[in-house]
Scaffold this active site. Structure first.
Site, short mmCIF file in Angstrom:
data_model
loop_
_atom_site.label_atom_id
_atom_site.label_comp_id
_atom_site.label_asym_id
_atom_site.label_seq_id
_atom_site.Cartn_x
_atom_site.Cartn_y
_atom_site.Cartn_z
N ASP A 12 6.62 24.12 -5.45
CA ASP A 12 6.85 25.55 -5.19
C ASP A 12 5.57 26.36 -5.20
O ASP A 12 5.56 27.54 -5.55
CB ASP A 12 7.81 26.16 -6.24
CG ASP A 12 9.10 25.40 -6.33
OD1 ASP A 12 9.59 24.97 -5.29
OD2 ASP A 12 9.61 25.25 -7.46
N LYS A 17 4.41 27.80 3.56
CA LYS A 17 3.70 28.81 4.35
C LYS A 17 2.37 28.26 4.89
O LYS A 17 2.02 28.48 6.04
CB LYS A 17 3.44 30.03 3.45
CG LYS A 17 2.56 31.03 4.10
CD LYS A 17 2.32 32.24 3.23
CE LYS A 17 1.05 32.90 3.73
NZ LYS A 17 0.80 34.17 3.09
N HIS A 40 10.96 24.29 1.25
CA HIS A 40 9.82 25.13 1.59
C HIS A 40 10.36 26.43 2.15
O HIS A 40 11.23 26.42 3.01
CB HIS A 40 9.02 24.50 2.72
CG HIS A 40 8.27 23.30 2.32
ND1 HIS A 40 7.56 23.21 1.16
CD2 HIS A 40 8.10 22.13 2.96
CE1 HIS A 40 6.98 22.04 1.10
NE2 HIS A 40 7.30 21.35 2.17
N THR A 127 17.84 17.83 -9.23
CA THR A 127 18.48 18.73 -8.28
C THR A 127 19.82 18.13 -7.80
O THR A 127 20.52 18.74 -7.01
CB THR A 127 17.60 18.97 -7.03
OG1 THR A 127 17.32 17.69 -6.44
CG2 THR A 127 16.30 19.65 -7.40
N THR A 237 9.43 13.25 -10.08
CA THR A 237 10.36 12.89 -9.02
C THR A 237 10.24 11.38 -8.82
O THR A 237 9.56 10.70 -9.58
CB THR A 237 10.09 13.72 -7.75
OG1 THR A 237 11.18 13.49 -6.84
CG2 THR A 237 8.78 13.36 -7.07
N THR A 302 18.08 25.00 -5.13
CA THR A 302 19.16 25.11 -6.10
C THR A 302 19.48 26.54 -6.50
O THR A 302 20.53 26.80 -7.08
CB THR A 302 18.77 24.36 -7.39
OG1 THR A 302 17.54 24.94 -7.86
CG2 THR A 302 18.55 22.88 -7.13
N GLY A 303 18.55 27.48 -6.23
CA GLY A 303 18.75 28.86 -6.68
C GLY A 303 18.53 29.02 -8.19
O GLY A 303 18.71 30.11 -8.73
N PRO A 305 16.77 29.68 -11.71
CA PRO A 305 15.57 30.45 -12.08
C PRO A 305 14.46 29.48 -12.46
O PRO A 305 14.69 28.50 -13.17
CB PRO A 305 16.00 31.28 -13.29
CG PRO A 305 17.35 30.83 -13.68
CD PRO A 305 17.90 29.93 -12.62
N LEU A 333 -1.33 35.60 -4.96
CA LEU A 333 -2.31 36.39 -5.71
C LEU A 333 -1.85 37.84 -5.84
O LEU A 333 -2.08 38.49 -6.87
CB LEU A 333 -3.67 36.32 -5.00
CG LEU A 333 -4.84 36.91 -5.78
CD1 LEU A 333 -5.04 36.19 -7.10
CD2 LEU A 333 -6.13 36.84 -4.96
P1 GDP Z 1 6.73 25.24 -1.48
O1 GDP Z 1 7.85 24.33 -1.83
O2 GDP Z 1 5.43 24.83 -2.07
O3 GDP Z 1 6.64 25.49 -0.01
O4 GDP Z 1 7.02 26.64 -2.16
P2 GDP Z 1 8.32 27.56 -2.05
O5 GDP Z 1 8.50 28.01 -0.68
O6 GDP Z 1 9.46 26.94 -2.71
O7 GDP Z 1 7.90 28.74 -3.04
C1 GDP Z 1 6.90 29.58 -2.77
C2 GDP Z 1 7.44 31.00 -2.84
O8 GDP Z 1 6.37 31.88 -2.79
C3 GDP Z 1 8.34 31.37 -1.68
O9 GDP Z 1 9.27 32.33 -2.11
C4 GDP Z 1 7.35 31.98 -0.69
O10 GDP Z 1 7.96 32.87 0.23
C5 GDP Z 1 6.48 32.70 -1.62
N1 GDP Z 1 5.08 32.92 -1.23
C6 GDP Z 1 4.20 32.06 -0.65
N2 GDP Z 1 2.96 32.61 -0.62
C7 GDP Z 1 3.08 33.84 -1.20
C8 GDP Z 1 2.17 34.88 -1.50
O11 GDP Z 1 0.97 34.79 -1.26
N3 GDP Z 1 2.67 35.99 -2.11
C9 GDP Z 1 3.97 36.14 -2.43
N4 GDP Z 1 4.38 37.26 -3.02
N5 GDP Z 1 4.87 35.17 -2.18
C10 GDP Z 1 4.43 34.04 -1.57
#
Ligand code: GDP
Length: 425
Positions: A12, A17, A40, A127, A237, A302-303, A305, A333
């Site tokens: 996470d 992104k 993701h 999960t 995992t 999973t939603g 927290p 950041l």
């Molecule tokens: P991944 O499994 O590594 O791809 O991570 P996730 O997508 O599960 O979790 C990353 C969370 O951080 C998601 O809710 C993204 O939309 C969010 N996110 C990614 N980069 C940034 C950022 O620079 N700033 C903020 N506020 N949210 C971000």
């Protein structure tokens, strides 16, 4: 040229992104391990998506997306994900599935749930998507490869072998009705037809692309600390999320891997059980959880927290080292802009009072306490800023602190969830 995007921590970190951004300049995006157990988050012009099994290149028409042999393929979950893209108006992606990748069956999902229920409060925080039983069967050589789905006699025989063992567990350990081979055979033959046009020898394809000088992106799931060998065993995992394993799970030569992006958050977050030294609790945790990510820190699959904590220099330096990162991407950041002072965990204190700078194995880790220092906050919203020089001085100092901890350059700093919100140094 092959490059990988992997997690430096518990998962996470915002890999989705980063992969989405790099996918744009790639010819092939490959998933090499894991299954539909993590997600993701990708936010682009089509909307907000949680991808679980599909590679993050599916939004780019010219990118070939590939599910490598190392992946746990839940065919129904894959089909549902493809349908959800179609419903959102995303053009049909190019997708290839390795004929050597193995099929995650409904019985794996059931076994995962039954085992977690049996373990009760000692459960692993799975999960419950069947990943651990799937990989256990794969390495016990009773799993089913996709190629076997197209040979009915062989499939019948292999299913018999699998069910001989499974039904012992189902009846005597979990007190369930035995599973019937005929029902499963029928389901698998149907699923096989649904994916048939996508199934091929992906290893040959990747080697050809690599030789032709194409850009191949390996997309990791979870992060270093969940690796079965190098992570916080047994709170790991069941497949390796390391860039090194990417070569195996995708099917490319290790010598082709030239760039490894390890993604880390500006703070820490984790889902599932196991020690988490820099974790915070109470109101401070609530506030960070609420402000984190794009919708707060709640699991994409999973939603649940997520547990949150301060940036952990010990865990991150280790995570970056084990990944063999050539660069670190720092995400989220912007989230820290509300703090006057930002605590960071600079070292651990062991049970007998020793200071540790190197990440220990689980029995020691379990009893470690964080040694915190604080860095000055910048008390402003940095979203929307495009240039590194425009970041407040204390914010730049924070980035430079992370870089000094990791001993690897930080070239990309993410200051918001949208794909355009990335600062290049
Ligand atoms: P991944 O499994 O590594 O791809 O991570 P996730 O997508 O599960 O979790 C990353 C969370 O951080 C998601 O809710 C993204 O939309 C969010 N996110 C990614 N980069 C940034 C950022 O620079 N700033 C903020 N506020 N949210 C971000």
């Amino acid at each position: 040229m092959v490059q990988a995007v992997v997690g430096a921590n518990w998962g996470d970190e915002g890999k989705g992104k980063v992969t989405d951004l790099l996918a744009e300049q790639s010819d092939v995006v490959v998933r090499f391990q894991g299954g539909a157990n993590a997600g993701h988050t990708i936010i682009n012009d089509f909307g907000r998506f949680s991808l679980h099994l599909l590679p993050s290149g599916v939004f780019h028409q010219n990118v070939v997306n590939l599910i490598g042999p190392g992946v746990a393929l839940n065919i129904d979950a894959l089909m549902r994900e493809l349908e959800s893209l179609e419903a959102a108006g995303v053009p049909e992606p190019q997708l290839k599935i390795s004929d050597r990748c193995q099929v995650l069956l409904p019985l794996h999902v059931d076994q995962d749930r039954l085992e977690e229920e049996r373990l009760g409060h000692k459960s692993f925080g799975s999960t419950r998507s069947g990943i651990a039983p799937f990989y256990a069967d794969k390495y016990a050589k009773i799993g089913l490869q996709v190629c076997e789905l197209y040979d009915e006699d062989m499939l019948r025989e292999r299913l018999g072998l699998l069910l001989d063992r499974k039904n012992c567990l189902m009846e005597y350990l979990y007190h369930q009705e035995p599973l019937k081979a005929e029902d499963m055979l029928e389901m698998l033959l149907k699923q096989a037809e649904r994916i048939r046009p996508m199934v091929c020898d992906t290893t040959r394809f990747l080697h050809e692309m690599d030789r032709a000088g194409r850009t191949i992106l390996l997309e990791g799931q979870l992060g270093t600390l969940r690796d079965p060998d190098h992570g916080i065993y047994p709170y790991t995992t069941s497949s390796s999320p390391l860039a090194g394993f990417g070569c195996v799970g995708a099917g490319i030569p290790p010598t082709s891997l030239k760039k490894i992006y390890a993604v880390t958050k500006a703070y820490s977050s984790a889902v599932g059980a196991g020690p988490f030294v820099s974790e915070i609790f109470g109101e401070a945790a609530e506030e960070l959880r609420r402000r984190g990510g794009d919708r707060g820190e709640y699991g994409a699959t999973t939603g649940r927290p997520r547990s949150v904590g301060w940036f952990d220099a010990v865990a991150t330096r280790y995570g970056v080292m084990v990944q063999g990162a050539t660069e670190v991407v720092l995400t989220n950041l912007d989230v820290l802009g509300y703090l006057d002072e930002i605590p960071v965990c600079v070292a651990y204190e062991t049970e007998d009072g020793k200071r540790l700078e190197d990440f220990p194995a689980t029995p020691v880790l379990m009893h470690c306490k964080p040694i915190l220092e604080t860095l000055p906050g910048w008390k402003s919203d940095i979203r929307g800023l495009k240039r590194y020089e425009d970041l407040p001085e204390n914010c730049r100092r924070y980035v430079e602190y992370v870089e000094s901890v990791c001993q690897v350059p930080v070239h990309m700093v993410s200051n918001g969830p949208k794909r355009s919100e990335m600062i290049y140094r």
